[in-house]
Design a protein around this motif. Sequence first.
Motif, PDB file in Angstrom:
ATOM      1  N   ARG A  91       7.847  12.455 -10.931  1.00 12.60           N
ATOM      2  CA  ARG A  91       8.035  11.012 -10.812  1.00 12.60           C
ATOM      3  C   ARG A  91       7.178  10.419  -9.701  1.00 12.60           C
ATOM      4  N   ILE A  92       6.901   9.143  -9.913  1.00  6.26           N
ATOM      5  CA  ILE A  92       6.193   8.333  -8.932  1.00  6.26           C
ATOM      6  C   ILE A  92       6.881   6.981  -8.924  1.00  6.26           C
ATOM      7  N   TYR A  93       7.000   6.356  -7.758  1.00 11.05           N
ATOM      8  CA  TYR A  93       7.640   5.034  -7.748  1.00 11.05           C
ATOM      9  C   TYR A  93       7.099   4.158  -6.624  1.00 11.05           C
ATOM     10  N   ILE A  94       7.353   2.861  -6.812  1.00 10.96           N
ATOM     11  CA  ILE A  94       7.049   1.853  -5.814  1.00 10.96           C
ATOM     12  C   ILE A  94       8.302   1.010  -5.618  1.00 10.96           C
ATOM     13  N   HIS A  95       8.413   0.374  -4.471  1.00 12.37           N
ATOM     14  CA  HIS A  95       9.550  -0.539  -4.263  1.00 12.37           C
ATOM     15  C   HIS A  95       9.237  -1.527  -3.158  1.00 12.37           C
ATOM     16  N   LEU A 109      12.369   3.400 -15.055  1.00 13.84           N
ATOM     17  CA  LEU A 109      13.617   2.939 -14.464  1.00 13.84           C
ATOM     18  C   LEU A 109      13.305   1.739 -13.582  1.00 13.84           C
ATOM     19  N   LEU A 110      14.052   0.664 -13.757  1.00 13.52           N
ATOM     20  CA  LEU A 110      13.930  -0.509 -12.895  1.00 13.52           C
ATOM     21  C   LEU A 110      15.317  -0.859 -12.397  1.00 13.52           C
ATOM     22  N   ASP A 111      15.510  -0.756 -11.083  1.00 13.32           N
ATOM     23  CA  ASP A 111      16.844  -1.006 -10.540  1.00 13.32           C
ATOM     24  C   ASP A 111      16.711  -1.285  -9.049  1.00 13.32           C
ATOM     25  N   THR A 112      17.853  -1.476  -8.395  1.00 19.33           N
ATOM     26  CA  THR A 112      17.846  -1.657  -6.951  1.00 19.33           C
ATOM     27  C   THR A 112      17.413  -0.350  -6.297  1.00 19.33           C
ATOM     28  N   VAL A 113      16.901  -0.440  -5.092  1.00 16.11           N
ATOM     29  CA  VAL A 113      16.462   0.748  -4.365  1.00 16.11           C
ATOM     30  C   VAL A 113      17.629   1.706  -4.154  1.00 16.11           C
ATOM     31  N   THR A 114      18.800   1.171  -3.823  1.00 22.64           N
ATOM     32  CA  THR A 114      19.950   2.026  -3.530  1.00 22.64           C
ATOM     33  C   THR A 114      20.465   2.754  -4.766  1.00 22.64           C
ATOM     34  N   SER A 115      20.301   2.185  -5.937  1.00 25.13           N
ATOM     35  CA  SER A 115      20.795   2.820  -7.164  1.00 25.13           C
ATOM     36  C   SER A 115      19.781   3.762  -7.797  1.00 25.13           C
ATOM     37  N   SER A 116      18.526   3.651  -7.405  1.00 28.11           N
ATOM     38  CA  SER A 116      17.470   4.373  -8.117  1.00 28.11           C
ATOM     39  C   SER A 116      17.477   5.871  -7.867  1.00 28.11           C
ATOM     40  N   GLY A 154       0.781  -1.232   0.000  1.00 21.08           N
ATOM     41  CA  GLY A 154       0.000   0.000   0.000  1.00 21.08           C
ATOM     42  C   GLY A 154       0.807   1.273   0.000  1.00 21.08           C
ATOM     43  N   TYR A 155       2.133   1.189   0.021  1.00 20.83           N
ATOM     44  CA  TYR A 155       2.988   2.376   0.031  1.00 20.83           C
ATOM     45  C   TYR A 155       3.436   2.722  -1.386  1.00 20.83           C
ATOM     46  N   PHE A 156       3.503   4.003  -1.667  1.00 19.66           N
ATOM     47  CA  PHE A 156       4.101   4.491  -2.903  1.00 19.66           C
ATOM     48  C   PHE A 156       4.654   5.883  -2.649  1.00 19.66           C
ATOM     49  N   TYR A 157       5.345   6.445  -3.624  1.00 19.77           N
ATOM     50  CA  TYR A 157       6.103   7.666  -3.396  1.00 19.77           C
ATOM     51  C   TYR A 157       5.919   8.615  -4.574  1.00 19.77           C
ATOM     52  N   THR A 158       5.673   9.892  -4.262  1.00 13.16           N
ATOM     53  CA  THR A 158       5.533  10.895  -5.305  1.00 13.16           C
ATOM     54  C   THR A 158       6.408  12.092  -4.955  1.00 13.16           C
ATOM     55  N   GLN A 191      13.103  -1.277  -7.181  1.00 15.28           N
ATOM     56  CA  GLN A 191      12.265  -0.093  -7.336  1.00 15.28           C
ATOM     57  C   GLN A 191      11.896   0.116  -8.797  1.00 15.28           C
ATOM     58  N   LEU A 192      10.619   0.385  -9.037  1.00 17.09           N
ATOM     59  CA  LEU A 192      10.131   0.779 -10.358  1.00 17.09           C
ATOM     60  C   LEU A 192       9.728   2.239 -10.287  1.00 17.09           C
ATOM     61  N   THR A 193      10.351   3.071 -11.121  1.00 13.66           N
ATOM     62  CA  THR A 193      10.100   4.503 -11.152  1.00 13.66           C
ATOM     63  C   THR A 193       9.533   4.883 -12.511  1.00 13.66           C
ATOM     64  N   VAL A 194       8.500   5.704 -12.508  1.00 12.88           N
ATOM     65  CA  VAL A 194       7.950   6.268 -13.742  1.00 12.88           C
ATOM     66  C   VAL A 194       8.082   7.777 -13.653  1.00 12.88           C
ATOM     67  N   LEU A 195       8.774   8.362 -14.618  1.00 20.59           N
ATOM     68  CA  LEU A 195       8.933   9.806 -14.692  1.00 20.59           C
ATOM     69  C   LEU A 195       8.031  10.344 -15.791  1.00 20.59           C
ATOM     70  N   ASN A 196       7.544  11.570 -15.616  1.00 15.03           N
ATOM     71  CA  ASN A 196       6.630  12.153 -16.602  1.00 15.03           C
ATOM     72  C   ASN A 196       7.109  13.527 -17.052  1.00 15.03           C
ATOM     73  N   ASP A 197       6.499  14.014 -18.135  1.00 17.02           N
ATOM     74  CA  ASP A 197       6.936  15.273 -18.730  1.00 17.02           C
ATOM     75  C   ASP A 197       6.015  16.437 -18.413  1.00 17.02           C
ATOM     76  N   ARG A 198       5.003  16.205 -17.583  1.00 21.77           N
ATOM     77  CA  ARG A 198       4.072  17.256 -17.168  1.00 21.77           C
ATOM     78  C   ARG A 198       3.327  16.757 -15.945  1.00 21.77           C
ATOM     79  N   SER A 199       2.617  17.657 -15.299  1.00 18.89           N
ATOM     80  CA  SER A 199       1.859  17.272 -14.110  1.00 18.89           C
ATOM     81  C   SER A 199       0.744  16.298 -14.471  1.00 18.89           C
TER      82      SER A 199
END
Length: 954
Positions: A760-764, A827-834, A720-724, A769-777
Motif C-alpha cells: 500500500r501507498i497513501y497520502i493524507h 480506501l478514502l476515509d478519515t486518517v484515524t479510521s484508515s 510533498g509527504y507520502f507513505y509506503t 486519507q487516500l490509500t491505494v493497495l496493490n496485489d504485487r510489488s
Amino acid sequence: MLGLFIVILASCCTASADVSCGYHSCNLGEAEKLNVHLVPHTHDDVGWLKTVDQYYYGSNSSIVIAGVQYILDSVIPQLLSDPSKRFIYVEIAFFSRWWEEQNDAMKENVKQLVQEGRLEFILGGWCMNDEASTHYNAIIDQMTHGLRYLNDTFGACARPRVAWQIDPFGHSREQASLFAQMGFDGLFFGRLDYEDKENREKIRNMEEIWRGSQSLTSPHADLFTGVDENGYNPPDGFCFDAFCRDQPIMDNPALEDYNVEEKVDKFVAAALKQANHFQTNHIMMTMGSDFEYSNSNVWYKNLDKLIKYVNAADKNMTLFYSTPSCYLYALNHANVMWNIKKDDFFPYADAPHQYWTGYFTSRPGLKGYVRESNKYLQVMCQSHKNLQPLQVYSYDGQLSFTWIRDAMGVAQHHDAVSGTSKQHVANDYAKRLYEGFDACSVSSREECNKVISTALTGNNEQLIFCDYLNITLCDLTQSSNQFVVMVYNPLARGVSKYLRIPVKINFYLIILNKFAQQLVPVSEATLSVRRNRGSANCELVFLAKLPALGHNTFQVTKHKTSKTVSLLKTKVEKVINQDVTITNEFYKVKFDGNTGLMASIENIASGITVPVKQDMLWYNASMGNDENINSHTGAYIFRPNVSTPFQCSNGKPQLSIFKGSNLLVQEVYQKFSDWVWQVIRLYAGKKQIEVEWTVGPIPVQDKWGKEIISRYETNLETNGYFYTDSNGREILERRKDYRPTWHLNQSESVAGNYYPVNSRIYIHDNQVQLTVLNDRSQGGSSLSTGQLELMIHRRLLGEDSKGVGEALNETGQFGDGLISRGKHWLLLDTVTSSAKQHRLLAEEIYMSPLVAFQHHAPSTTHIGWKQRRYNYFFESHVTSPLPPNIHLLTLSTTTDGGYIVRVEHQFEKNEDSTLSKPATVSLKNLLTDFHVSSCEELLLGGNAFKQDVTRLNW
C-alpha cells in the motif's frame, strides 16, 4: 505493538554450540595496529544470467563461465590443508545440492570445518533475497528454509550470526527488523546511494546501529549495520581469481616481473584509505566476487603471500584470514559509540541519473505469480497440519512441500522476483513455481478428497485448480452442467469474499444453491486478453462467507430450459458524454462524461467527498545521450526521457457501465486504448473500491520503450509527504526530493522519488486519507501535492548496462507483448479510521482464499445432505477466530514431527487507538483437535531456542 512471536510445539534445535566455533574461534588482531580482516568469499546468484541449474553445474558457458559445484569442490581441500584459512558461504539453495552429492568422508570433514569455525555460513537463507519486491512473509519463509537446513545438518555451530546482503539494490528497514528478530548480531551490505556513501566516508559513518522498528522496544529490532567499502569486491589490483586480470604476486627477485614491494605499497595505501572512513582500527576486505574460487588455489596462494609480505613490511598493519562475524566481534570490543539510523536505504542510485527504481515493477507477471505461489505454500502447510494424520505425498520421488519451498525460496532471490534476470531465467523461475504448486496440488487433492469423502459419501472426484480465473478461463466451470466450488480461507479470522466463476450461458439457467448471485458478461478487455481460448461468456458472482482457517463449499447447477433464458436483465451499456455514478452502502464513485475519467469519491458513512481524478499514463524510456550513454532505462534503471507522462487514451477513455438486477456488483469499464483497459467495481457490503487494470501488449512500433502508471490526483494538501509500506509490514514516511540523513542533489525528478510499494501507498492531509493497495510489488511515488502514482507495467527496448545484457522486452505467450492484469483497491476515509482498514484489507489481499473445483456435487441421498444442501461443507480449524489485530502468520510442520506456529501483532505503535494495544492469545486452545504437549519459543527463523541465544550488546 507490531511484534512477531514464534513457538515450536515439539523438539527443535541443538541447544548450544561447541566453544570452538562462533566468536570463540576469532582472531581479534593486535590492539596497536590496523587489523585487516581478509574475508575469502564467493557471491553465487541463485539464477541471473543463467538458470539456477546452469549456475550450479557450470553449463551454458557461452553466457558466462560459472559453476558453483566446482567452487565448493575446490575450497574444502584448501581449508583442510591449512588451519589458518577460512571461507564463508551464503546460498543454501546451492550448498544443499552440493552436500547431497558428497560421500560420508567428505561430509565428516566439512562438519569438522564448521565445528572449528573455519567454514562459516553467513546469512544462511535459501538465497540472498531482494529487499524491495519481497513480502515479509516470504522473506521469513525462505530464511527459515535455509536456517533450519543448517541446524538439521550441522547443529548450533552452523547458526549464522551475521546477515550478508551484499548485492541487493537498496535495503529495507523491515529486513533489518526481521534479521534482528532472527538473532543476527549484525548486517553488512555492499550497495547504497553514491551520495550517501560519499557523505558517510567523509564523516566516518560507514557503520551504525539500524533501528529496524518504530514499534518494538530497543534493542529487539536493533541491528549493527555496516557498508562494505568495495561493494563485495577486493580493492583494485587484488583480484586473484583465475579469471581476473590483476597481476599475481610474483615474489622471486631473480625474475624480471618481481612485484612484491609494488603490491605491498599499493595494498597498504588502499587499506589506509579505507581505514580513514571507519571508526576503529579494524577494517574488513571482501576478497572474492561473483562465482569466484572455482580454482581456489589461485586465490589462497596469493592471499598467503599478501599476508606474509604486508605483515613483514612493518607498516603498523596486520593482515589475517577472517570472517564477517569475527570482524563484527572485534568492533563489538572496540568501545565505540555508534550513530542510530531510523529510515531505510531506498531509493538506490550508483551514479547521477541512474536510479535503480525500475525493478520495483519489472516483470509484473512474475511478481504476481510469486505472490500467488506464496499463498499456495501457506495453504498447503496449513492443510498438512489440519488434515493429520495424512502425510506429505511424494511426487516423482520427491516430497511435494520440498518442491514448492525450494521454488519459493529461489524466487525471493534479488534477481528473481526483482525482475532483473535474463528472459530464459525468468521463465525458469516461473516454471519452478508451477512445478512446485503442481506437486503440492497433488497431495492437496488427495488430502482434501479424503476429508470430503468422509463427510459426504459418493464424492471421490479430484480437485481442479484453474490457473486463469483472472481472465475468466476454466474448462471445468464453462463446460460442466454441475460442479462444486471449494474455497479455503488461510486467515485465522472469518472473511467474506466475492467469487467470480467463468460460466457459459446459452440454453441453461444457473442455480447456485440459494445464495444471492449475479451474472456479469465477460468484458471486452477480458476477451482481448483471452483471445481464442475459452468459451465462458459470463462470470457467476456471489459472496462466499468463509470461516477462520477453514473452508466452505458451494454447489453450482445448470438447468436446461425450453427457451433461451438470460439473467442479464441489465447489460453493459456504453456511455457517451454523460456522467456516470456507481454506489453501494459505503461509497459513491462518479465519472466525468466529458473526460471519461474518475471524477470524485464520496465516503457515505464518513460524509467525505474528495475530487479524485484517476488516469492511465506512460513515461517514454530514456535511451541515453552523448554525455551519459549509460543512463538509459533498463530492467534495473527507471529514467523517463521527459518528466511529464503521455496519456494512454487517444482523446479520452470509452466508458461503459454495468449494474446488475440485484446490485451485487456495479462496474464501470474504461477503454483507454486497444492495449489499456480498466474496470472499477463496487461490491455490495464492501468498504473498498476495486480497480482492475489490464495493460498490454504495450506497443513499441514507435521505437519508444514505455512505462505505464496509474495516477490519482486529489485536492489534499500533502506538502510533498507520502507513505509506503516496508515489505508489507510497517509504514515509512516519504518526502519528495528529500533524504533524512544527507543533503540530496536530485538528478532525476521522477525516478529519484520512486519507492517500493509491496502492499500500500497513501497520502493524507490533516483529516482525510487516500490509500491505494496493490496485489504485487510496484514502484510508487507522490510527485506533487495531493497526487500519488503506481507503475504497473513496463516494456523497454534499451539496456541499462547493469549486467543483464538484454532489454526488458517480454513478448508474452503470443509473441506480440506481455499482457499484465492486476488490481488496486482504494480506501478514502478519515486518517484515524484508515489504519484499521488498510491493515486488515492488506492482510486479506495477501492471503486471499484459495479456490478449487470438483466435477460433481455429492449424492443427495446421503444422510445429512438435506440439512447441508445449500452449504454442505463448512469447517474451521481454530476454536475461535483471532482478534483483528492478531495474525496467524505461519502454521507448518517440522521434519521431526513438531509444528511451527508464528503469530504476530500486526498494528504499529499508536497506529490505532484500540487495535495497537497488546493482546493475549492462548496457544493451548488456539486450534481444534490440537493437543499441546510442550512449547518452546524460538528465534524468528525457527533455528534456535530464543533462551539459548544472547545477542551482542552495542
